[in-house]
Design a protein around this motif. Structure first.
Motif, PDB file in Angstrom:
ATOM      1  N   ALA B 159       0.840  -1.202   0.000  1.00 19.97           N
ATOM      2  CA  ALA B 159       0.000   0.000   0.000  1.00 19.97           C
ATOM      3  C   ALA B 159       0.875   1.253   0.000  1.00 19.97           C
ATOM      4  N   THR B 160       1.930   1.237   0.807  1.00 20.96           N
ATOM      5  CA  THR B 160       2.832   2.389   0.866  1.00 20.96           C
ATOM      6  C   THR B 160       3.485   2.625  -0.490  1.00 20.96           C
ATOM      7  N   LEU B 223      -9.119   2.726  -6.990  1.00 21.23           N
ATOM      8  CA  LEU B 223     -10.565   2.857  -6.859  1.00 21.23           C
ATOM      9  C   LEU B 223     -10.936   3.448  -5.506  1.00 21.23           C
ATOM     10  N   ASP B 224     -10.137   3.164  -4.512  1.00 19.83           N
ATOM     11  CA  ASP B 224     -10.476   3.606  -3.157  1.00 19.83           C
ATOM     12  C   ASP B 224      -9.226   4.135  -2.460  1.00 19.83           C
ATOM     13  N   LEU B 225      -9.025   5.428  -2.663  1.00 16.72           N
ATOM     14  CA  LEU B 225      -7.808   6.041  -2.138  1.00 16.72           C
ATOM     15  C   LEU B 225      -7.754   6.004  -0.619  1.00 16.72           C
ATOM     16  N   GLN B 229      -4.756   4.487   1.590  1.00 14.65           N
ATOM     17  CA  GLN B 229      -3.982   5.230   2.591  1.00 14.65           C
ATOM     18  C   GLN B 229      -4.106   4.594   3.961  1.00 14.65           C
ATOM     19  N   ASP B 230      -5.285   4.104   4.261  1.00 21.20           N
ATOM     20  CA  ASP B 230      -5.516   3.381   5.508  1.00 21.20           C
ATOM     21  C   ASP B 230      -4.580   2.184   5.636  1.00 21.20           C
ATOM     22  N   ASP B 235       0.396   7.273   9.934  1.00 16.95           N
ATOM     23  CA  ASP B 235      -0.594   8.199  10.483  1.00 16.95           C
ATOM     24  C   ASP B 235      -1.267   8.909   9.320  1.00 16.95           C
ATOM     25  N   ALA B 236      -2.523   9.254   9.527  1.00 15.74           N
ATOM     26  CA  ALA B 236      -3.232   9.999   8.494  1.00 15.74           C
ATOM     27  C   ALA B 236      -2.532  11.341   8.261  1.00 15.74           C
TER      28      ALA B 236
END
Lengths: 242, 242
Positions: B159-160, B223-225, B229-230, B235-236
């Motif tokens: 993901a990163t 499709l689902d940013l 990111q989650d 951290d957000a």
DNA sequence: CAACAACTTTGACCCAGATCAACTTTATGA
DNA sequence: TCATAAAGTTGATCTGGGTCAAAGTTGTTG
């Protein structure tokens, strides 16, 4: 980097640096900085500065060891560097730090107001050159560590770490010399991307294999340097850390 | 770092750098360097320079992507950085490279004789300051990557990485935008400290979860940013790479 | 366009190192 | 010096990601 002030030499002893960058102090620079510095001592275990904090000072470690680390939301932490005497906390041009800095032992810092330091970096070419060299050295060391974190086994990680500590002590490399481990098992684990149990087990295993002996949990002696170096996973030639 | 020559902007697009360091070219510097440069093109997959090789030139990537990597004796390799347009190969003050540099895509380099470049670094304060800034930025990025390598799970790593690629493309962040993956699964694995099978499985799993779609194996759309990111584990707020 | 090579996916299985837990040793300080 | 805490060790068990293997895709070249 004791070009700034030479209370302490940091020559090649940093575990995470390749080339010595000291022993070339310039008197004029020292004179300029003399009036700007202030000292501060932080007790073992205490935070020095948190990630995101406003950076009022650029500091240099005078004595002791500090760690640079990042902790994820759920508590996993990774130590990304150890700061030894002559290393800097804070970079010219940055207004915050991106990692938590903690005193691993009691730490004494020599601090400069950030703005003045930055002014100096712009006015004295010598200084930006030295900071450049330091940053390039640490970048190289960080990349070596990336290899360790991404590809080495637990045993290789421990061997590499121990070899680094030994090398840092910088004594003639015949066995029998006692060395002291500045970090707890947990801190070692966080530096190596392991758990403290794995660190403990690997150290025990190296004891069992007569590679090391411990006189107490913070003091050890290398019995078989060749075996230790073999276990690091690095090429025999070159490629060493420090 | 296109202060040296601005055929190409490298502004903030580097996946492994925090601050833009371009858009501040100095005319005099350009003039000095103008006569010194030569170009070279390296085909995809070919080595650019091996670890330990004598460094005749300091080069800058003009186009294409190169990787910096280290391979252990038994073949395990770790990619420690990607070099994008404006990044340097070789550091002033170093006579060899400490990592292997390979062309991931076709790469064009702009080369300077090392000695002349070093002379410039010493004579033009501006330049050592820029190199210093670059090195500090890359050091920070390398440390962020250490956190990924040491503490993140396979899914978090992927993901990163994907988020980094998306961010690098630097387009408005509403979904639907197609991105292209410059690396093979194996290269991604070597960058993330994983195996190619794990990379493939994690990408498939994100497809299944409708976080991504692939139009072909090198082209994907987020499709689902938020989910992406989650999944990075960061951290957000803050702490992002780039 | 066939045939080969390179890359990717997917499945089955395994193991290094994580997790959970009990216990030992060392340090601290009232 | 005893009590409590902090640090370290060791064992039992679990699991995420590695390894090995087979097929499926895509790309390339004669």
């Amino acid at each position: 980097m004791n070009f700034v002030f030479n209370e302490r030499d940091g020559c090649g002893k940093c575990p995470i640096r390749h080339r010595a960058v000291c022993a070339r102090c310039d008197e004029e620079e020292l004179a300029v900085l003399e009036g700007m510095k202030s000292y501060k001592t932080i007790a073992q275990g205490e935070p020095i500065i948190w990630r995101g904090d406003d950076l009022q000072h650029i500091s240099s470690v005078v004595s002791g060891i500090a760690s640079l680390s990042r902790t994820l939301e759920d508590g996993r932490t990774q130590v990304v560097g150890l700061l030894l005497p002559s290393d800097f906390i804070g970079s010219p041009g940055r207004e915050t730090v991106d990692f938590d800095v903690t005193a691993v032992t009691d730490v004494t810092l020599c601090r400069f107001e950030r703005k003045s330091f930055e002014k100096l970096v712009h006015e004295v070419p010598h200084i930006s050159q030295r900071v450049m060299e330091m940053a390039l050295d640490e970048l190289n060391a960080a990349r070596e560590w990336m290899v360790l974190l991404g590809r080495k086994t637990a045993r290789e990680k421990i061997a590499t770490f121990i070899e680094m500590v030994v090398r840092r002590d910088n004594v003639p490399i015949h066995a029998g010399q006692p060395h002291s481990l500045p970090l707890t098992r947990e801190e070692i684990a966080n530096f190596l991307g392991l758990t403290l149990e794995t660190v403990s087990r690997q150290l025990s295993s190296m004891k069992k294999d007569s590679v090391l002996t411990f006189s107490d949990r913070r003091k050890f002696t290398v019995l078989d340097l060749a075996a230790l170096q073999d276990a690091t996973g690095d090429d025999a030639d070159g490629g060493v850390i420090i």
